[in-house]
Write an enzyme that holds these catalytic residues in place. Sequence first.
Site, PDB file in Angstrom:
ATOM      1  N   SER A 190       0.858  -1.193   0.000  1.00 22.17           N
ATOM      2  CA  SER A 190       0.000   0.000   0.000  1.00 22.17           C
ATOM      3  C   SER A 190       0.892   1.241   0.000  1.00 22.17           C
ATOM      4  O   SER A 190       1.999   1.206   0.565  1.00 22.17           O
ATOM      5  CB  SER A 190      -0.862  -0.014   1.260  1.00 22.17           C
ATOM      6  OG  SER A 190      -1.397   1.258   1.485  1.00 22.17           O
ATOM      7  N   TYR A 203      -0.749  -0.178  10.468  1.00 26.57           N
ATOM      8  CA  TYR A 203      -1.025  -0.696   9.119  1.00 26.57           C
ATOM      9  C   TYR A 203       0.141  -0.365   8.190  1.00 26.57           C
ATOM     10  O   TYR A 203       0.650  -1.238   7.477  1.00 26.57           O
ATOM     11  CB  TYR A 203      -2.325  -0.094   8.580  1.00 26.57           C
ATOM     12  CG  TYR A 203      -2.589  -0.436   7.132  1.00 26.57           C
ATOM     13  CD1 TYR A 203      -2.949  -1.732   6.753  1.00 26.57           C
ATOM     14  CD2 TYR A 203      -2.474   0.534   6.122  1.00 26.57           C
ATOM     15  CE1 TYR A 203      -3.177  -2.056   5.417  1.00 26.57           C
ATOM     16  CE2 TYR A 203      -2.703   0.219   4.799  1.00 26.57           C
ATOM     17  CZ  TYR A 203      -3.060  -1.073   4.446  1.00 26.57           C
ATOM     18  OH  TYR A 203      -3.284  -1.391   3.118  1.00 26.57           O
TER      19      TYR A 203
HETATM   20  N1  LIG Z   1      -8.494  -1.421  -1.619  1.00 23.33           N
HETATM   21  C1  LIG Z   1      -7.575  -0.461  -1.472  1.00 23.33           C
HETATM   22  O1  LIG Z   1      -7.830   0.715  -1.691  1.00 23.33           O
HETATM   23  C2  LIG Z   1      -6.180  -0.832  -1.042  1.00 23.33           C
HETATM   24  C3  LIG Z   1      -5.203   0.159  -0.978  1.00 23.33           C
HETATM   25  C4  LIG Z   1      -3.916  -0.182  -0.610  1.00 23.33           C
HETATM   26  C5  LIG Z   1      -3.604  -1.493  -0.299  1.00 23.33           C
HETATM   27  N2  LIG Z   1      -4.566  -2.435  -0.338  1.00 23.33           N
HETATM   28  C6  LIG Z   1      -4.199  -3.805   0.032  1.00 23.33           C
HETATM   29  O2  LIG Z   1      -4.677  -4.708  -0.946  1.00 23.33           O
HETATM   30  C7  LIG Z   1      -5.046  -5.946  -0.329  1.00 23.33           C
HETATM   31  C8  LIG Z   1      -6.480  -6.308  -0.698  1.00 23.33           C
HETATM   32  O3  LIG Z   1      -7.331  -5.255  -0.341  1.00 23.33           O
HETATM   33  P1  LIG Z   1      -8.848  -5.209  -0.826  1.00 23.33           P
HETATM   34  O4  LIG Z   1      -9.311  -3.811  -0.645  1.00 23.33           O
HETATM   35  O5  LIG Z   1      -8.985  -5.860  -2.160  1.00 23.33           O
HETATM   36  O6  LIG Z   1      -9.544  -6.112   0.293  1.00 23.33           O
HETATM   37  P2  LIG Z   1     -11.079  -6.490   0.449  1.00 23.33           P
HETATM   38  O7  LIG Z   1     -11.868  -6.053  -0.743  1.00 23.33           O
HETATM   39  O8  LIG Z   1     -11.504  -6.018   1.775  1.00 23.33           O
HETATM   40  O9  LIG Z   1     -11.003  -8.084   0.414  1.00 23.33           O
HETATM   41  C9  LIG Z   1     -10.365  -8.731   1.426  1.00 23.33           C
HETATM   42  C10 LIG Z   1     -10.332 -10.226   1.126  1.00 23.33           C
HETATM   43  O10 LIG Z   1      -9.604 -10.825   2.159  1.00 23.33           O
HETATM   44  C11 LIG Z   1     -10.459 -11.696   2.902  1.00 23.33           C
HETATM   45  N3  LIG Z   1     -10.115 -11.496   4.303  1.00 23.33           N
HETATM   46  C12 LIG Z   1     -10.216 -10.365   5.023  1.00 23.33           C
HETATM   47  N4  LIG Z   1      -9.761 -10.551   6.268  1.00 23.33           N
HETATM   48  C13 LIG Z   1      -9.341 -11.839   6.330  1.00 23.33           C
HETATM   49  C14 LIG Z   1      -8.776 -12.643   7.346  1.00 23.33           C
HETATM   50  N5  LIG Z   1      -8.559 -12.172   8.570  1.00 23.33           N
HETATM   51  N6  LIG Z   1      -8.464 -13.929   7.062  1.00 23.33           N
HETATM   52  C15 LIG Z   1      -8.695 -14.448   5.845  1.00 23.33           C
HETATM   53  N7  LIG Z   1      -9.236 -13.734   4.841  1.00 23.33           N
HETATM   54  C16 LIG Z   1      -9.560 -12.442   5.073  1.00 23.33           C
HETATM   55  C17 LIG Z   1     -11.878 -11.279   2.558  1.00 23.33           C
HETATM   56  O11 LIG Z   1     -12.787 -12.355   2.593  1.00 23.33           O
HETATM   57  P3  LIG Z   1     -13.629 -12.766   3.909  1.00 23.33           P
HETATM   58  O12 LIG Z   1     -14.149 -11.485   4.477  1.00 23.33           O
HETATM   59  O13 LIG Z   1     -14.676 -13.693   3.425  1.00 23.33           O
HETATM   60  O14 LIG Z   1     -12.646 -13.440   4.788  1.00 23.33           O
HETATM   61  C18 LIG Z   1     -11.687 -10.835   1.111  1.00 23.33           C
HETATM   62  O15 LIG Z   1     -11.685 -11.957   0.253  1.00 23.33           O
HETATM   63  C19 LIG Z   1      -4.839  -5.749   1.169  1.00 23.33           C
HETATM   64  O16 LIG Z   1      -3.601  -6.297   1.541  1.00 23.33           O
HETATM   65  C20 LIG Z   1      -4.836  -4.245   1.341  1.00 23.33           C
HETATM   66  O17 LIG Z   1      -4.064  -3.845   2.444  1.00 23.33           O
HETATM   67  C21 LIG Z   1      -5.849  -2.140  -0.701  1.00 23.33           C
END
Ligand SMILES: NC(=O)c1ccc[n+]([C@@H]2O[C@H](COP(=O)([O-])OP(=O)(O)OC[C@H]3O[C@@H](n4cnc5c(N)ncnc54)[C@H](OP(=O)(O)O)[C@@H]3O)[C@@H](O)[C@H]2O)c1
Length: 231
Positions: A190, A203
Amino acid sequence: MFTILEGVGLVCITVVGLQFCRIIYRITYNSIIGPFFKKNVDFTQYGRWAVITGATDGIGRAYAEALAKQGMDIVLISRNMSKLEAVSEALEKTHQVKTVIIEADFTDPSPTMYNHIEKELVVLKPPPIVLINNVGMSYPYPEYFLDLPDRDQRFMDIINCNILSVTNMCKMIIPNMFDNGKGVVINISSTAALIPSPMLTVYAASKVCFHIFPPYLTIHTGYACLLILVR
Ligand SMILES: NC(=O)c1ccc[n+]([C@@H]2O[C@H](COP(=O)([O-])OP(=O)(O)OC[C@H]3O[C@@H](n4cnc5c(N)ncnc54)[C@H](OP(=O)(O)O)[C@@H]3O)[C@@H](O)[C@H]2O)c1
């Protein structure tokens, strides 16, 4: 000759213009030039199975779709069984690939939890050598370090989910890479790890680990360990 103000204006227009060109180039390369010249990475050359943590939503699910579209079989790991089943069914139906689903909560640091994942992975043939370390959690909202409610639990969860998961998943998959002579690890980071983020301290710190792992693992293994930065 330009006045100082005109000079500043010219510099600003040049910077904005270059940024704009960079964005247009990136979009054009990714969607037209890369695919046309087959410059996109073909993950199938790295093996049959890709393991994706946090695979049922957002970026993890997008990786699952993209890799299944390339013909890879996918191991989906996240917490919610009904979401896992729905994604698995959709991938198998749309892309005619195999999937394995593993229900696991990465906030749980216990060896039992990781043994449960490992048991499901060791039976796969050929062993998985593509790993997408995507799972990650942040704060419910930006807050200063000592002002976050429930911070004891939240900080432990972030450290376990963001750092321990990468460490343990790499420990499971990297030996397969050595055995197979190739492999890919992708870590989703991130910009919070790069820009000052004092209201996301833990984080941001947890994501810095994603910047350290890929180059060091690449040196150690000689195989591709990549860092993907998400803004
Ligand atoms: N979206 C952004 O703007 C953004 C920005 C910077 C970095 N990132 C990084 O990108 C990655 C993905 O982000 P995202 O926004 O795509 O996430 P997301 O849409 O919230 O999806 C999270 C996924 O992880 C699973 N999950 C969440 N907590 C979990 C846990 N404790 N154990 C196992 N599975 C878990 C969720 O499924 P369940 O809830 O069914 O478990 C879901 O499949 C992360 O590492 C995040 O830090 C995202």
